[in-house]
Design a protein around this motif. Structure first.
Motif, PDB file in Angstrom:
ATOM      1  N   ARG A 139       8.322   1.315   8.295  1.00  0.00           N
ATOM      2  CA  ARG A 139       7.283   1.202   7.289  1.00  0.00           C
ATOM      3  C   ARG A 139       6.219   0.205   7.727  1.00  0.00           C
ATOM      4  NH1 ARG A 139       9.568  -0.328   1.756  1.00  0.00           N
ATOM      5  NH2 ARG A 139       8.409  -2.276   1.793  1.00  0.00           N
ATOM      6  N   SER A 163       2.946   4.305   6.161  1.00  0.00           N
ATOM      7  CA  SER A 163       3.008   3.485   4.953  1.00  0.00           C
ATOM      8  C   SER A 163       4.093   4.034   4.026  1.00  0.00           C
ATOM      9  CB  SER A 163       1.649   3.504   4.258  1.00  0.00           C
ATOM     10  OG  SER A 163       1.317   4.837   3.944  1.00  0.00           O
ATOM     11  N   ASN A 223      -7.026  -0.441   4.896  1.00  0.00           N
ATOM     12  CA  ASN A 223      -6.855   0.485   3.774  1.00  0.00           C
ATOM     13  C   ASN A 223      -8.096   1.348   3.565  1.00  0.00           C
ATOM     14  OD1 ASN A 223      -4.254  -0.230   2.834  1.00  0.00           O
ATOM     15  ND2 ASN A 223      -5.113  -2.097   1.922  1.00  0.00           N
ATOM     16  N   ASP A 283       2.064  -1.440   6.700  1.00  0.00           N
ATOM     17  CA  ASP A 283       0.991  -1.505   5.708  1.00  0.00           C
ATOM     18  C   ASP A 283      -0.254  -2.035   6.412  1.00  0.00           C
ATOM     19  OD1 ASP A 283       1.182  -4.285   5.918  1.00  0.00           O
ATOM     20  OD2 ASP A 283       2.607  -4.406   4.254  1.00  0.00           O
ATOM     21  N   LEU A 298      -4.248   4.894   5.535  1.00  0.00           N
ATOM     22  CA  LEU A 298      -4.609   3.867   6.497  1.00  0.00           C
ATOM     23  C   LEU A 298      -5.611   4.389   7.521  1.00  0.00           C
ATOM     24  CD1 LEU A 298      -1.021   2.475   7.234  1.00  0.00           C
ATOM     25  CD2 LEU A 298      -2.816   1.362   5.851  1.00  0.00           C
ATOM     26  N   ASP A 331      -2.010   5.208  -0.399  1.00  0.00           N
ATOM     27  CA  ASP A 331      -1.430   4.617   0.805  1.00  0.00           C
ATOM     28  C   ASP A 331      -2.010   5.162   2.109  1.00  0.00           C
ATOM     29  OD1 ASP A 331       0.185   2.683  -0.110  1.00  0.00           O
ATOM     30  OD2 ASP A 331       2.046   3.525   0.676  1.00  0.00           O
TER      31      ASP A 331
END
Lengths: 556, 556
Positions: free
Chosen positions: B121, B97, B139, B123, B148, B146
């Motif tokens: 990158r 992230s 998340n 997310d 994960l 940030d």
């Protein structure tokens, strides 16, 4: 006749302030010096290879004829551990309560000086006369029986030293804190109070040792196979509660660890510990009995690598082994610095299939030191005019000062000392006045005080990056190299990985020595320093390490 | 075509089980390997001179062509610290992230390998395709933004790796834990859950980071002069709360310590940290401002001797100094092993007249890891068929197993692994199957993996008792001594105290060598060993110490 200048009372710490451990205090009036306690402490990780730290006693050695006695408050290492080293240099009678004396005797025997030492047993009713100073005592309680606080009557007034204490109103051994006596001392007036600060950061009131007994009982009740329980050997109250839990669950008891055997033997002989007939059995015998009939008391609750619990956890104890289903109770909290070792043991015990009870949530340990409310109680009972917080690192002494102010001691009447600082009372005034020698004496093997900063600095460098030795043979007559340098390293790099590096080192040393010979530089120190500096740079560039570099020049 | 034998899913830890730190896990299906995290850890006190420990990656090196990607859960050292060392040996794209990538980039720059690395990158909405393995994310929250969790779709079923997590429902940065997504993953079926165990011993629910914010605010409100506050640089949430407290009390903010400057710079650039215009000032400038207008954020909350807080406490910081009346806040609990260093700093700060707020009672720290109730929540959300507790020493994994059993995971479906153990899923069965190479690779300066047990054993001996070197010059032709031995010691005894001892040593060595020459014994190894043994006994008898003895024979 006493000179005017000697009509003053001096109070000083030789150890125990701004540190935890090696407690040692002195009181002096004119030609009379009384010592309170003579402890040791264990080295921290920076004192490589050191076995023990004891106070610097040079002030006492230069005032030998004045030292009238050593009064010991209780039998913990940080109060008695330095005694054999003191007595080897200074003949002084030792005064202590029964159990404390028993523990001191074990030490003196180990050092071979029991017979020539004058030991005198005291109790809370004793009165000792040291010339201008008279000593009286009061009972306190703590994590070992037979603790005394000390009251000094001096021409300047009364000085009280609390020793270590808590206020356990339901003590296991009926040794109640002597609150009425303390109140009486306070009522008659205390000039200076020295009170211990170990738990000055902890709010509230320390729970009674009985709480631990209840949890030990509960754990024993749940155990289906053997119970191993580890705690401080000197906590005789707790040992008694283990004995009782074993009795209630029909278990025999075995002891593992030298200090456990020592303390149990002494405490039993002196009547501080009552063990039912036939309950104590040898470990070898216990190992053969049905598991639900066996309890084992062992040393090593602080994770000490050579102690019984650690050996059991790593399955290399000579006499017993942990089996799946055994219960292991660690009835002690790790002292700061010991957490990792204790955790490692817990991990190993789980791996062996044991059920482990440990950690502060288990309530299998209570402190032996009074918390803030108890420290305020002592201050309130004693109502001292002046106050010196002792036994603790600076932040603890600092918190204790805040407590003293809260109960009404004037800020300007509180002294936070360094070891060696002298508090003087004369002409009705108490003030800081000068210093006496103090410090730490390091014991390493048979050597006492022969290890200094140079040796320790060397050990630190050796421990981090090892050593590289290069032997340079110079011709006696002409001063030039007669053969290739001989280079050896230890703790630096793997030899098999470093042939190229060694070759480069030898070439470099050869070049340096040849160049210096050409330039007519023959001082060995200069040659050595040049090699150290230039080689250091090369090694750091190649490895980012800084081994000790030791050039040795041989003339042949 | 994939061979039958390759139709199986393998899961293994290369680091992170039975230890805290150097987390690294792999998933493999046939020719596809995905790595999760590549952390480092700091050496304990037994690894003398070692700078860092990273996982042994030899399994990956011998399967280079199969390694498809490195997925990183978050930016803490124990998850990213090994990445530069991995990438120097193995080209593999790195997925992380935004903030995590920012922190990885700092490392790669320091190691000079940023440009050749493929960084991508991701997310929580990303999907990564690694052949037979597909990665999705959810998340979580933790003490760094940030974070994960990773969901692997494999032909055998779904594997979930939680990363580090807590359930903070009121997070500082609005990064809420993605509970609905987790519930959805669990609903669709999870074959294996790997979940972190750091706080598995801790009952209850870890408090929200907001609690710390409230206490920071309160402390800032009381401060009458400067405020110094030390915390983990990577805890960006906490940094944000410090910024807000400074803003509310009209203070500028200065940063001390390289990692603090690094993290604040990256976090600000990437929008994770909002600092009002003009608030950040250089320390030199802050030092000149009125004390009630200044706050300072500094590194060193773990007592690291070279970090800013330690330097401030010992008054040798280049840019600032603590003044009487300043407030110092340590917003972190000491990690086991660091207590003594932190205590020393607190003592020094008090000595300087600072007001110090520290310790667990101050509530200026909450853990970033979920406690027992949160671990049970994760297990309940994921409803895994099989469970592997990760991230933790054995006792933590053990407690996590008990929690999993309590929420319904079958005992036989829980695997407590050692690093290197392989869990295999094939034909609908999940079981332990064999091992792959694993271990710790030691980094010392520039050397990686070149320090082994021999070097460490030598360093331990050197650290405890030092070294004694004796150089023996033998005649090339006749093999007898040409001069007196040259004996040097370091870290053993004071030279000035040991002349007699050195003389005895040289006489002894001379006698041994002469005797062996007479007896026609010329093998150097035999001569050296004889000297080591006999000299060792003499030194132990004289000093009770065991220095390393190093005889060096020179032929001239």
């Amino acid at each position: 006749m006493m000179a005017e200048s000697e009509k003053r009372l001096l109070i000083a710490a030789l150890g125990g302030v701004n540190e935890i451990g090696k407690n040692m205090y002195i009181l002096q009036y004119g030609d009379d010096i009384v010592i309170i306690d003579c402890g040791s402490k264990f080295p921290d990780e920076t004192l490589l290879g050191i076995d023990l730290i004891i106070p610097d006693i040079s002030y006492l050695l230069s005032n030998q004829d004045k030292v009238k006695g050593l009064v010991v408050t209780h039998g913990h290492e940080d109060h008695i551990g330095g005694i054999p080293y003191l007595l080897k240099q200074l003949q002084v009678p030792v005064y202590a309560s029964r159990l404390t004396l028993g523990l001191i005797e074990i030490k003196l025997k180990e050092h071979g000086i029991l017979r020539e030492t004058v030991l005198q047993r005291i109790d809370a009713d004793s009165v000792l006369d040291f010339g201008t100073i008279t000593c009286r005592f009061f009972n306190t309680n703590h994590s070992i029986p037979d603790c005394l606080g000390v009251v000094f009557d001096t021409p300047e007034g009364v000085v009280v030293h609390t020793g270590d204490f808590k206020f356990d109103m339901t003590p296991v051994n009926k040794q109640y804190p002597d609150i009425h006596k303390m109140a009486d001392i306070g009522k008659r007036g205390v000039l200076v109070l020295l009170s211990e600060s170990t738990n000055a950061e902890r709010p509230g009131f320390t729970p009674s040792e009985r709480l631990v007994g209840a949890h030990i009982d509960e754990a024993f009740g749940k155990a289906e196979r053997r119970v191993f329980i580890s705690t401080f050997a000197s906590n005789v109250h707790r040992l008694q509660q283990v004995v009782e839990a074993a009795e209630r669950t029909n278990r025999v008891l075995s002891l593992l660890g030298r200090s456990m055997v020592n303390v149990v033997t002494v405490a039993q002989e002196l009547g501080y510990l009552t063990i039912p007939e036939g309950m104590l059995v040898e470990p070898e015998e216990a190992a053969k009995m049905p598991p639900e009939k066996v309890a084992v008391l062992c040393t090593g609750s602080q994770g000490e690598p050579m102690a019984a619990l650690s050996r059991l956890a790593s399955t290399n104890h000579r006499q017993m082994e942990i089996q799946a289903g055994d219960m292991v109770i660690i009835a002690a909290n790790p002292i700061p610095g010991n957490e990792r070792n204790v955790s490692r043991i817990v991990d190993n015990l789980y791996t062996l299939g044991a059920q482990v009870i440990y950690g502060s949530r288990s309530e299998l340990h209570v402190s032996g030191h009074g918390s803030q409310e108890e420290l305020k109680l002592m201050l309130t009972l004693m109502k001292p005019d002046y106050f010196i917080p002792i036994h603790g690192e600076f932040r603890m002494l600092h918190q204790h000062r805040i407590l003293a102010e809260a109960v009404g001691v004037r800020s300007s009447h509180i002294f936070i000392l360094n070891n060696g600082d002298v508090v003087e009372s004369s002409d009705g005034k108490v003030r800081l006045s000068g210093r006496i020698p103090s410090g730490q004496t390091l014991v390493d093997g048979l050597g006492i005080g022969d290890i200094g900063n140079v040796v320790l600095r060397d050990r630190r460098q050796l421990s981090a990056d090892g050593i590289l030795i290069t032997v340079i043979s110079l011709c006696k007559t002409e001063g030039k190299l007669v053969s290739e340098p001989e280079t050896v390293s230890r703790g630096f790099v793997y030899v098999r990985d470093s042939e190229t590096l060694l070759k480069e080192i030898n070439q470099h040393v050869t070049a340096v020595v040849n160049k210096m010979h050409e330039d007519n530089i023959n001082q060995w120190n200069v040659i050595k320093q040049t090699i150290k500096d230039s080689l250091g740079k090369i090694l750091y560039a190649r490895t980012k390490r800084r081994p000790m570099i030791l050039p040795i020049i041989i003339e042949v």
